[in-house]
Design an enzyme around this catalytic site. Structure first.
Site, short mmCIF file in Angstrom:
data_model
loop_
_atom_site.label_atom_id
_atom_site.label_comp_id
_atom_site.label_asym_id
_atom_site.label_seq_id
_atom_site.Cartn_x
_atom_site.Cartn_y
_atom_site.Cartn_z
N GLY A 140 23.66 35.44 24.78
CA GLY A 140 24.95 35.02 25.21
C GLY A 140 26.05 36.12 25.58
O GLY A 140 27.12 35.89 25.98
N GLU A 181 10.90 58.76 14.10
CA GLU A 181 11.35 57.83 13.04
C GLU A 181 10.37 57.74 11.63
O GLU A 181 11.00 57.42 10.63
CB GLU A 181 11.72 56.55 13.49
CG GLU A 181 12.88 56.54 14.55
CD GLU A 181 13.39 55.32 14.93
OE1 GLU A 181 12.79 54.08 14.31
OE2 GLU A 181 14.15 55.28 15.74
N ARG A 230 23.75 51.22 9.90
CA ARG A 230 23.96 50.33 11.13
C ARG A 230 25.43 50.16 11.18
O ARG A 230 25.98 49.25 10.21
CB ARG A 230 23.03 49.36 11.35
CG ARG A 230 21.65 49.59 11.67
CD ARG A 230 21.33 50.37 13.12
NE ARG A 230 20.11 50.34 13.29
CZ ARG A 230 19.84 50.92 14.19
NH1 ARG A 230 20.56 51.71 15.04
NH2 ARG A 230 18.45 50.77 14.70
N GLU A 234 32.22 38.81 29.96
CA GLU A 234 31.91 40.49 29.57
C GLU A 234 30.61 40.41 29.14
O GLU A 234 30.08 39.44 27.97
CB GLU A 234 32.73 40.77 28.75
CG GLU A 234 34.14 41.26 29.18
CD GLU A 234 34.97 40.09 29.17
OE1 GLU A 234 35.96 39.70 30.26
OE2 GLU A 234 35.03 39.08 28.34
N GLU A 270 20.84 60.65 13.31
CA GLU A 270 19.84 59.86 12.59
C GLU A 270 19.60 60.31 11.36
O GLU A 270 19.24 61.59 10.96
CB GLU A 270 18.45 59.50 13.42
CG GLU A 270 18.72 58.89 14.89
CD GLU A 270 17.47 58.77 15.66
OE1 GLU A 270 17.25 57.75 16.37
OE2 GLU A 270 16.36 59.59 15.56
N ALA A 275 12.27 51.56 16.05
CA ALA A 275 12.69 50.90 17.43
C ALA A 275 13.43 52.15 18.23
O ALA A 275 13.95 53.12 17.53
CB ALA A 275 13.78 49.89 17.29
N GLU A 316 21.26 63.34 17.09
CA GLU A 316 21.62 61.64 17.54
C GLU A 316 22.15 61.09 16.20
O GLU A 316 22.25 59.82 16.10
CB GLU A 316 20.43 61.11 18.11
CG GLU A 316 19.83 61.45 19.30
CD GLU A 316 18.67 60.46 19.91
OE1 GLU A 316 18.31 59.54 19.31
OE2 GLU A 316 18.05 60.92 20.92
N PHE A 350 27.86 52.92 25.07
CA PHE A 350 27.51 51.74 25.67
C PHE A 350 28.33 51.38 26.78
O PHE A 350 29.47 52.07 27.13
CB PHE A 350 27.51 50.54 24.47
CG PHE A 350 26.51 50.91 23.44
CD1 PHE A 350 25.21 51.07 23.69
CD2 PHE A 350 27.16 50.73 21.97
CE1 PHE A 350 24.43 51.23 22.33
CE2 PHE A 350 26.15 51.02 21.16
CZ PHE A 350 24.74 51.34 21.26
#
Length: 202
Positions: free
Chosen positions: A126, A107, A70, A43, A155, A87, A153, A20
């Site tokens: 936020g 998925e 997760r 940030e 998964e 998703a 990935e 990320f």
């Protein structure tokens, strides 16, 4: 307030880029009283933008959900295998509708025969720019089962079929505790009759 006129970006720097990205802003914005805030540093987590797909079979009145690990839930001290909707991240140049169909195949091993766009929302404004496009896809739940996902990935995704009433009960008692699934299931509880009329002509 005007997005362009009432926000002043003094600087923007990428302070981390890995799986990320994190950008640091120095900015100020107009106040409701008409002045300006002091300069602030914030940030912003750049995760990209996503689609969320609630899989619904109006013929059998069933929904399909997935379960997967997760790391964010693990880091928060929660049980890290979450029950969710299908998703996926929208890559540059991709149309969200195409991503929704692709992720349903990857998925859940299913191809939607119809799909509606429910709406869009910000995940956590936020501190992140991430937004989600929420869909409901018509599927044949009789062929949905097993584990899916892309091994490269990382998964490992279990898909299962459930009654809408049981899914709503799971939201109420906390077995389903992520916002995207709760939002989608509560939407279906409100719109199920209208959706069935649309897809079944009843």
């Amino acid at each position: 307030m005007d997005r362009d006129k009432d926000v002043e970006i003094l600087s923007k720097d990428t302070v981390y880029k890995g799986y990320f990205q994190v950008d640091r802003y120095r900015l100020r914005h107009r106040t409701f009283a008409g002045g300006w805030t002091d300069v602030m540093m914030r940030e912003v987590f750049e995760r990209g933008h996503a689609v969320v797909v609630l899989l619904y079979d109006p013929d059998r009145d069933k929904i399909a959900l997935i379960e997967q690990f997760r790391p964010g839930a693990y880091a928060a001290g929660w049980h890290p295998w979450l029950i969710e909707c299908v998703a996926g991240i929208i890559e540059e140049g991709e149309h969200p509708d195409d991503v929704a169909r692709r992720e349903t195949r990857e998925e859940a091993g299913s191809d939607p025969t119809d799909m509606i766009h429910i709406g869009d929302y910000l995940v956590t404004a936020g501190g992140s720019s991430e937004s989600c496009k929420l869909y409901c896809a018509r599927v044949d739940s009789s062929s949905i089962a097993g584990t899916h996902g892309l091994a490269h990935e990382g998964e490992d995704i279990r898909v299962f079929v459930i009654d809408p009433a049981e899914a709503l009960a799971m939201c109420r008692d906390g077995r389903i505790n992520n916002a995207m699934a709760v939002l989608a299931i509560q939407w279906l509880a409100l719109e199920r009759d209208t959706l069935r009329s649309r897809w079944l002509g009843a």
